[in-house]
Enzyme design. Structure first.
Site, PDB file in Angstrom:
ATOM      1  CD  GLU A  80      53.902  19.801-127.567  1.00 47.93           C
ATOM      2  OE1 GLU A  80      54.549  18.746-127.366  1.00 47.93           O
ATOM      3  OE2 GLU A  80      53.728  20.664-126.696  1.00 47.93           O
ATOM      4  CG  HIS A 134      58.697  16.806-125.444  1.00 50.43           C
ATOM      5  ND1 HIS A 134      58.415  16.913-126.792  1.00 50.43           N
ATOM      6  CD2 HIS A 134      57.650  17.408-124.801  1.00 50.43           C
ATOM      7  CE1 HIS A 134      57.267  17.554-126.951  1.00 50.43           C
ATOM      8  NE2 HIS A 134      56.779  17.854-125.757  1.00 50.43           N
ATOM      9  CD  GLU A 135      56.970  17.628-121.056  1.00 50.44           C
ATOM     10  OE1 GLU A 135      56.726  18.846-120.891  1.00 50.44           O
ATOM     11  OE2 GLU A 135      56.286  16.900-121.801  1.00 50.44           O
ATOM     12  CG  HIS A 137      57.620  22.104-123.787  1.00 48.82           C
ATOM     13  ND1 HIS A 137      57.192  22.789-124.903  1.00 48.82           N
ATOM     14  CD2 HIS A 137      57.025  20.878-123.848  1.00 48.82           C
ATOM     15  CE1 HIS A 137      56.385  22.019-125.616  1.00 48.82           C
ATOM     16  NE2 HIS A 137      56.270  20.851-125.000  1.00 48.82           N
TER      17      HIS A 137
END
EC number: 3.4.24.-
Length: 289
Positions: free
Chosen positions: A218, A140-141, A144
């Site tokens: 997100e 997930h990071e 980003h």
């Protein structure tokens, strides 16, 4: 990167066009606005771009995170290997990997350059998540970073800041002229009070827009985590957050880039940087069907 620059340019042109329309409707001489526009651009983008350029240093300082230079244990080795593998998959440079002390399950990514970013995890995450769940959080990071979310958010904030500064002063001048009958250009104390109130009001709406965009970000990062680690792992990680969440202790400067951003009801939801976990899980499950 080119797409974001084009979007940034288009958005700024739209802001200037809108400002010109507003000035025309309010009878403001555009030649008097050149100085205001320059000031607004400097103030509007100055803070957000400086914060972006200093984001890694600020994050390390405010969280007390320490960067893993040489792994001291198998857990740190696994962290480095996982981040390196995921970074290679999405085609970005190896980020710095850090750990910070914190009881909550959380992680964040930051940095002005997708090839020189920082990914940090809390000790609470390492203690309470399985490797599969932690792998999804790291994905997930990394998503980003790969999506350039930090740069995009800084540009959006700069555009909105500029809009707030210009609109507050244009509308404030119009209201001051109506109240005082002074159309000669001189400004009294009331004008500055009106501008302050308008900046607070428009700034509130700008924050709502920024947080709405952050929540869209997100969902996209969750999809990235599902791609890098597996959809079931990403769902399991979010479910774990729902069980062990608690209030985020991340500093405000990096909270928007954490895996978890807190909870809220009613109007407070408009000011949250993250969607409810239930909505994120539902979106992942729907995409799987």
């Amino acid at each position: 990167m080119l797409t974001r620059i084009v979007l940034f340019a288009i958005t700024n042109i739209a802001v200037l066009i809108l400002a010109s329309i507003v000035m025309s409707l309010l009878g403001v001489n555009p030649t008097q606005m050149s100085g205001l526009l320059v000031m607004a651009l400097i103030l509007g983008f100055g803070g957000s771009l400086i914060s972006l350029l200093m984001s890694k240093a600020i994050a390390k300082h405010t969280t007390g995170a320490y960067v893993i230079e040489q792994p001291r244990n198998p857990s740190q080795r696994w962290l480095l290997d996982t981040v390196r593998r995921q970074a290679e998959i999405v085609g970005i440079g190896m980020p710095e990997v850090a750990i910070y002390e914190g009881p909550e399950i959380n992680a964040f990514a930051t940095g002005a350059d997708r090839n020189n970013a920082l990914v940090a995890v809390s000790t609470g995450l390492l203690q309470n998540m399985s490797q599969d769940e932690a792998e999804a959080v790291l994905g997930h990071e990394i998503a980003h970073v790969a999506n350039g979310d930090m740069v995009t958010m800084a540009l959006l904030q700069g555009v909105l800041n500029t809009f707030v500064i210009v609109l507050a002063r244009v509308v404030g001048g119009f209201i001051d002229s109506l109240l005082s009958g002074n159309r000669g250009g001189g400004r009294g104390v009331a004008y500055y009070g009106i501008v302050l109130v308008l900046e607070l009001l428009f700034g509130l709406f700008a924050t709502i827009i920024t947080m709405w965009f952050s929540r869209r970000r997100e969902f996209r990062a969750d999809e990235g985590g599902a791609y890098l680690a597996g959809r079931n792992k990403m769902i399991a990680a979010l479910e774990r957050l729902g069980i062990n969440h608690g209030q985020s202790t991340l500093p405000t400067q990096v909270q928007a880039f954490g895996i978890y951003g807190g909870i809220g009801e009613g109007l407070r939801k408009l000011f949250l940087s993250h969607p409810p976990l239930s909505e994120r899980i539902a979106a992942l499950r729907m995409a799987r069907e």
